[in-house]
Design an enzyme around this catalytic site. Structure first.
Site, short mmCIF file in Angstrom:
data_model
loop_
_atom_site.label_atom_id
_atom_site.label_comp_id
_atom_site.label_asym_id
_atom_site.label_seq_id
_atom_site.Cartn_x
_atom_site.Cartn_y
_atom_site.Cartn_z
N ASN A 9 -9.53 -72.01 58.98
CA ASN A 9 -8.12 -72.06 58.58
C ASN A 9 -7.42 -72.99 59.57
OD1 ASN A 9 -5.46 -71.71 57.91
ND2 ASN A 9 -5.35 -69.55 58.55
N TRP A 10 -7.14 -74.19 59.11
CA TRP A 10 -6.54 -75.19 60.01
C TRP A 10 -5.08 -74.94 60.30
CZ3 TRP A 10 -8.76 -80.56 58.02
CH2 TRP A 10 -10.08 -80.67 58.42
N LYS A 11 -4.47 -74.03 59.53
CA LYS A 11 -3.02 -73.76 59.72
C LYS A 11 -2.24 -75.08 59.66
CE LYS A 11 -4.31 -69.58 62.15
NZ LYS A 11 -4.00 -68.54 63.12
N HIS A 95 -1.60 -64.51 54.76
CA HIS A 95 -1.90 -64.59 56.19
C HIS A 95 -0.77 -63.92 56.98
CE1 HIS A 95 -2.68 -66.18 60.17
NE2 HIS A 95 -3.92 -66.40 59.75
N GLU A 97 0.75 -64.79 59.49
CA GLU A 97 1.84 -65.72 59.86
C GLU A 97 2.82 -65.87 58.71
OE1 GLU A 97 -0.82 -68.81 61.13
OE2 GLU A 97 -1.43 -67.53 62.80
N GLU A 167 -7.87 -59.42 59.68
CA GLU A 167 -7.35 -60.16 60.82
C GLU A 167 -6.34 -59.30 61.57
OE1 GLU A 167 -8.06 -64.69 60.12
OE2 GLU A 167 -5.96 -64.19 59.81
N GLY A 173 -5.12 -65.88 67.69
CA GLY A 173 -4.65 -66.90 68.63
C GLY A 173 -4.41 -66.37 70.04
N SER A 213 -9.44 -64.81 66.91
CA SER A 213 -10.10 -65.26 68.14
C SER A 213 -11.62 -65.25 68.03
CB SER A 213 -9.63 -64.46 69.36
OG SER A 213 -8.24 -64.66 69.58
N GLY A 234 -9.47 -69.74 63.09
CA GLY A 234 -8.32 -70.61 63.32
C GLY A 234 -8.65 -71.67 64.37
N GLY A 235 -8.28 -71.40 65.60
CA GLY A 235 -8.39 -72.39 66.68
C GLY A 235 -9.75 -73.05 66.78
#
Ligand code: 13P
Length: 253
Positions: A9-11, A95, A97, A167, A173, A213, A234-235
């Protein structure tokens, strides 16, 4: 549970040029992947370019949201036909976010999930408790509420095409992943919630990922857990080497 699914997930990261450059680098790293599903959920602006760049890589294209309406006056939204035209197969829905910063609710998640399935996409529905909910002992009630809401009104045939991503919000993150045992137990609880609605056979078919994470160092232990069907990353999905390391860890299982 079958083969794992590794979804990046590149966000809100990467321009079109950066997206295409990333695929060029990851393509030269990813070798001998035969059974692991791979997907990149990119910003809307990168989707068209990526559908070309991903050809022949075995990596499926995903979006990060989908409108519930077919078309019309929905400023800022992207509909199913627009995603299909770009070659999208998966879409992240709900998500945390979006739930916490952009007013997404259980009801909008339900509507978007239904729209995704009606149009032949695999929804990746995100569920997860906040730190405060966890401390208050509400993890299971929150996950049950979010899971039931997303599936409300779906046939068993549609439900089994739904991918869930557990999640925990406190793990996203932060560098603080859930322990493999905790994540596995919670994923098992989500599967039990699906089983209560549709029966065990359907629940066994649903893929439930862990996200929060997950990285090159902890992925092997998380992915080895029996109930965890993959990762939503993500990251670490923004680093070609790390993303490849996670894919290879899934492939070795
Ligand atoms: P991180 O892997 O950066 O913690 O993000 C997880 C996530 O939110 C994926 O959807």
């Amino acid at each position: 549970m079958g083969n794992k699914l590794i979804a990046g997930n590149w966000k809100m990261n990467f321009t079109v040029a950066e997206s295409v450059d990333f695929i060029g680098r990851v393509k030269s790293l990813i070798k001998n992947v035969h059974k692991t599903g791979m997907c990149i959920c990119a910003p809307f602006t990168s989707l068209h370019a990526l559908s070309g760049a991903l050809r022949g890589t075995g990596i499926a294209l995903g979006a990060q949201n989908i409108a519930w309406a077919d078309k019309g006056a929905f400023t800022g939204e992207i509909n199913a036909a627009q995603l299909k035209e770009a070659g999208v197969e998966y879409t992240v829905i709900g998500h945390s976010e979006r739930r916490h910063m952009f007013g997404e609710t259980d009801e909008t998640v339900r509507l978007r999930t239904a729209a995704a399935l009606k149009n032949g996409f695999a929804p990746i529905v995100c569920v997860g408790e906040t730190d405060a909910e966890r401390t208050a002992g509400k993890t299971e009630s929150v996950l049950k509420r979010q899971t039931v809401a997303a599936l409300t009104g779906l046939s068993a045939a549609d439900a089994e095409k739904t991918v869930f991503a557990y999640e925990p919000v406190w793990a996203i993150g932060t560098g603080k992943n859930a322990t493999p045992a905790d994540a596995d137990g919670t994923v098992k609880f989500i599967r039990g919630t699906v089983a209560a609605l549709y029966g065990a056979a359907t629940a066994e078919k649903i893929k439930i990922l862990y996200g929060g994470s997950m990285n090159a160092a902890n992925c092997a232990d998380l992915l080895a857990m029996p109930h965890i069907d993959g990762g939503l990353i993500g990251g670490a999905s923004l680093k070609a080497e790390d993303f490849n390391t996670i894919i290879q860890a899934a492939e070795r299982l």
